[in-house]
Design a protein around this motif. Structure first.
Motif, mmCIF file in Angstrom:
data_model
loop_
_atom_site.group_PDB
_atom_site.id
_atom_site.type_symbol
_atom_site.label_atom_id
_atom_site.label_comp_id
_atom_site.label_asym_id
_atom_site.label_seq_id
_atom_site.Cartn_x
_atom_site.Cartn_y
_atom_site.Cartn_z
ATOM 1 N N GLY A 1 0.817 -1.203 0.000
ATOM 2 C CA GLY A 1 0.000 0.000 0.000
ATOM 3 C C GLY A 1 0.849 1.249 0.000
ATOM 4 O O GLY A 1 1.973 1.265 -0.495
ATOM 5 N N ASN A 2 0.328 2.308 0.598
ATOM 6 C CA ASN A 2 0.990 3.602 0.637
ATOM 7 C C ASN A 2 1.389 3.925 2.071
ATOM 8 O O ASN A 2 0.541 3.837 2.967
ATOM 9 C CB ASN A 2 0.031 4.686 0.125
ATOM 10 N N PRO A 3 2.663 4.275 2.341
ATOM 11 C CA PRO A 3 3.738 4.612 1.417
ATOM 12 C C PRO A 3 4.841 3.554 1.429
ATOM 13 O O PRO A 3 6.023 3.898 1.522
ATOM 14 C CB PRO A 3 4.256 5.920 2.015
ATOM 15 N N LEU B 1 8.192 18.083 2.236
ATOM 16 C CA LEU B 1 8.584 17.907 3.634
ATOM 17 C C LEU B 1 8.559 16.447 4.084
ATOM 18 O O LEU B 1 8.847 16.150 5.239
ATOM 19 C CB LEU B 1 7.648 18.735 4.538
ATOM 20 N N ASN B 2 8.183 15.547 3.177
ATOM 21 C CA ASN B 2 8.092 14.118 3.499
ATOM 22 C C ASN B 2 7.168 13.870 4.692
ATOM 23 O O ASN B 2 7.459 13.069 5.575
ATOM 24 C CB ASN B 2 9.476 13.519 3.776
ATOM 25 N N ALA B 3 6.014 14.559 4.695
ATOM 26 C CA ALA B 3 5.111 14.536 5.844
ATOM 27 C C ALA B 3 4.168 13.343 5.860
ATOM 28 O O ALA B 3 3.283 13.270 6.716
ATOM 29 C CB ALA B 3 4.295 15.832 5.886
ATOM 30 N N PHE B 4 4.340 12.396 4.930
ATOM 31 C CA PHE B 4 3.536 11.181 4.953
ATOM 32 C C PHE B 4 4.414 9.960 5.200
ATOM 33 O O PHE B 4 4.281 9.278 6.213
ATOM 34 C CB PHE B 4 2.754 11.021 3.647
ATOM 35 N N ALA B 5 5.346 9.694 4.294
ATOM 36 C CA ALA B 5 6.212 8.515 4.446
ATOM 37 C C ALA B 5 7.110 8.647 5.670
ATOM 38 O O ALA B 5 7.347 7.660 6.382
ATOM 39 C CB ALA B 5 7.054 8.314 3.191
ATOM 40 N N TRP C 1 -7.852 12.776 10.632
ATOM 41 C CA TRP C 1 -7.482 14.179 10.418
ATOM 42 C C TRP C 1 -6.035 14.311 9.954
ATOM 43 O O TRP C 1 -5.705 15.207 9.177
ATOM 44 C CB TRP C 1 -7.719 15.001 11.688
ATOM 45 N N ARG C 2 -5.155 13.402 10.414
ATOM 46 C CA ARG C 2 -3.750 13.475 10.020
ATOM 47 C C ARG C 2 -3.584 13.333 8.514
ATOM 48 O O ARG C 2 -2.642 13.857 7.920
ATOM 49 C CB ARG C 2 -2.947 12.370 10.708
ATOM 50 N N ILE C 3 -4.493 12.575 7.915
ATOM 51 C CA ILE C 3 -4.454 12.390 6.459
ATOM 52 C C ILE C 3 -5.290 13.457 5.768
ATOM 53 O O ILE C 3 -4.908 13.983 4.718
ATOM 54 C CB ILE C 3 -4.941 10.975 6.085
ATOM 55 N N GLY C 4 -6.418 13.809 6.372
ATOM 56 C CA GLY C 4 -7.281 14.819 5.776
ATOM 57 C C GLY C 4 -6.575 16.137 5.518
ATOM 58 O O GLY C 4 -6.763 16.766 4.467
ATOM 59 N N VAL C 5 -5.716 16.552 6.449
ATOM 60 C CA VAL C 5 -5.040 17.846 6.280
ATOM 61 C C VAL C 5 -4.050 17.800 5.116
ATOM 62 O O VAL C 5 -3.739 18.841 4.522
ATOM 63 C CB VAL C 5 -4.314 18.279 7.568
ATOM 64 N N LEU C 6 -3.581 16.597 4.769
ATOM 65 C CA LEU C 6 -2.626 16.484 3.671
ATOM 66 C C LEU C 6 -3.312 16.519 2.300
ATOM 67 O O LEU C 6 -2.635 16.477 1.276
ATOM 68 C CB LEU C 6 -1.825 15.184 3.813
ATOM 69 N N ARG C 7 -4.632 16.612 2.296
ATOM 70 C CA ARG C 7 -5.367 16.739 1.045
ATOM 71 C C ARG C 7 -5.634 18.196 0.675
ATOM 72 O O ARG C 7 -6.250 18.472 -0.353
ATOM 73 C CB ARG C 7 -6.692 15.977 1.136
ATOM 74 N N CYS C 8 -5.192 19.121 1.510
ATOM 75 C CA CYS C 8 -5.380 20.536 1.202
ATOM 76 C C CYS C 8 -4.692 20.867 -0.121
ATOM 77 O O CYS C 8 -3.539 20.477 -0.340
ATOM 78 C CB CYS C 8 -4.804 21.420 2.304
ATOM 79 N N PRO C 9 -5.381 21.585 -1.025
ATOM 80 C CA PRO C 9 -4.763 21.931 -2.306
ATOM 81 C C PRO C 9 -3.434 22.652 -2.109
ATOM 82 O O PRO C 9 -3.299 23.500 -1.236
ATOM 83 C CB PRO C 9 -5.814 22.853 -2.956
ATOM 84 N N PRO D 1 6.759 10.330 8.759
ATOM 85 C CA PRO D 1 6.111 10.008 10.028
ATOM 86 C C PRO D 1 5.583 8.578 10.103
ATOM 87 O O PRO D 1 5.452 8.020 11.192
ATOM 88 C CB PRO D 1 4.957 11.019 10.100
ATOM 89 N N ALA D 2 5.265 7.979 8.957
ATOM 90 C CA ALA D 2 4.668 6.644 8.970
ATOM 91 C C ALA D 2 5.565 5.611 9.626
ATOM 92 O O ALA D 2 5.078 4.673 10.262
ATOM 93 C CB ALA D 2 4.322 6.207 7.540
ATOM 94 N N VAL D 3 6.884 5.744 9.498
ATOM 95 C CA VAL D 3 7.771 4.727 10.065
ATOM 96 C C VAL D 3 7.701 4.715 11.593
ATOM 97 O O VAL D 3 8.132 3.739 12.226
ATOM 98 C CB VAL D 3 9.235 4.905 9.595
ATOM 99 N N THR D 4 7.160 5.765 12.165
ATOM 100 C CA THR D 4 6.937 5.800 13.616
ATOM 101 C C THR D 4 5.470 5.585 13.953
ATOM 102 O O THR D 4 5.112 4.748 14.787
ATOM 103 C CB THR D 4 7.396 7.142 14.204
#
Length: 295
Positions: A42-44, A162-166, A144-152, A168-171
Motif C-alpha cells: 500500500g501507501n507509502p 517535507l516528506n510529511a507522509f512517508a 485528520w492526520r491524512i485529511g489535512v494532507l489533502r489541502c490543495p 512520520p509513517a515509520v513511527t
C-alpha cells in the motif's frame, strides 16, 4: 553498520521488470512451484514491506511482490494517472504476463483494494485471500492526520517537499515496537525527494471524500463484488492499534466476507507485518497449509 548501509541485506532479491504504460514496473519473484503468493503493498511502502514473507514462503511457493508505478524501484513518472483503477490494471497485466495461477492474494493498506480489484477480473487464477489492515469500500472516515494532507497545494508540498507522509509513517504506523534502523531505512529508501514521492501524494489524492470522486464508485462496486468471492478461503490479520484502518474496517469487510477467518493482534499497529512479524507469518503459514475445497 547503520540502516542506510544494511537495509539491502534484508532485501537480497533479484529485480525483475514488466512494462506498464511505457514505464518499468518492478517486481520480485522468488521460489517456484504451482502455487503463487502475490504480495501487494500500500501507501507509502513498497515490496520491501514483504521481505520477511518472501524469505519465509519461497521454499514452498512462488512469491511475487510488486512495486506499483511511482513506488519502490518502479519508474516514477511525474505526469501519470495515479489512481486505484490504473494500479489494479497494471497488476492484472502482470498476472497475465507472468501467467500466475493458484494465487494467494496477500495485501496491505491500498494493496487490498488494488489486489481485490485485480482479483475480480481474474477470479479463476486465485485460490485464497489474505488481507492485512486494509479496506475495500468508500472510506467511512478519513483520519485528520491524512485529511489535512489533502489541502490543495499545501498538502502536496507537505507530502512531497517535507516528506510529511512517508517520514512520520515509520513511527506512527507502529505500536508494540520501533522499527529497526535497517527497516526504517529500507521503507524510506525509494522516497528521498520531491520527484520520488509523486505516487505517495497520488494515493492521498485518490482517497475519495465524496461520491463525486471517481474512486468512490470503484470502491463501491468492489465492495458489492466481495460476497461473490465466498468460494475463496479468506483470512484477515489485523493490527488492532491501527488509527487509520481501525478495527471497524475489519468488521465491515467481514460483513461482505463472513466466511473469512480473523486474526486480531491486539497490540500491533498499521504496519502489522513489521510490528508483529512472527504472529503474522505464523498465521499465514497455518492458513496456507489448509486444504482448499474443490469447487
Amino acid at each position: 553498520m547503520n540502516g542506510d548501509q544494511n537495509w539491502q541485506n534484508e532485501y537480497p532479491f533479484t529485480s525483475r521488470w514488466h512494462e506498464a504504460d511505457g514505464h518499468r514496473y518492478h517486481f520480485i519473484s522468488e521460489g517456484a512451484g504451482d502455487q503463487t503468493i502475490l504480495a501487494v503493498h500500500g501507501n507509502p511502502t513498497w515490496s520491501f514491506y514483504w521481505r520477511n514473507a518472501v524469505q519465509r514462503f519461497r521454499d514452498t511457493h512462488r512469491v511475487v511482490a510488486v512495486d506499483h508505478i511511482g513506488c519502490g524501484l518502479s519508474d516514477k513518472p511525474q505526469d501519470y494517472d495515479y489512481c486505484l483503477e490504473t494500479h489494479a490494471a497494471n497488476l492484472g497485466r502482470l498476472i497475465e504476463a507472468e501467467d500466475l495461477r493458484r494465487i494467494t492474494l496477500l495485501a496491505h493498506d491500498w494493496g487490498g483494494a488494488i489486489g481485490l480489484l485485480a482479483l475480480t477480473k481474474h477470479v479463476d487464477r486465485f485460490e485464497r485471500i489474505i488481507l492485512l489492515n486494509t479496506a475495500a469500500f468508500p472510506p467511512p472516515y478519513v483520519p485528520w492526520r491524512i485529511g489535512v494532507l489533502r489541502c490543495p497545494v499545501l498538502g502536496s508540498f507537505a507530502i512531497r517537499g517535507l516528506n510529511a507522509f512517508a517520514g512520520p509513517a515509520v513511527t506512527m504506523a507502529m505500536s508494540r515496537q520501533s522499527l529497526s534502523p535497517a527497516a526504517r531505512a529500507g521503507l524510506l529508501a525509494p522516497y528521498k525527494n520531491w520527484a520520488d514521492r509523486v505516487a505517495i501524494d497520488g494515493f492521498v489524492r485518490d482517497i475519495p471524500m465524496s461520491p463525486s470522486h471517481r474512486t468512490w464508485r470503484s470502491l463501491e462496486n468492489l465492495e458489492a463484488a466481495l460476497p461473490g468471492l465466498s468460494h475463496l478461503p479468506a483470512m484477515f490479520v489485523w493490527g488492532m492499534k491501527d488509527w487509520c484502518f481501525r478495527p471497524e474496517c475489519m468488521d465491515r469487510l467481514q460483513k461482505s466476507m463472513p466466511h473469512a477467518q480473523t486474526v486480531p493482534i491486539d497490540d500491533a499497529g498499521h504496519y502489522v507485518m513489521e510490528d508483529a512479524p512472527e504472529q503474522v507469518l505464523g498465521a499465514i503459514d497455518q492458513f496456507l497449509n489448509r486444504e482448499v475445497p474443490v469447487s
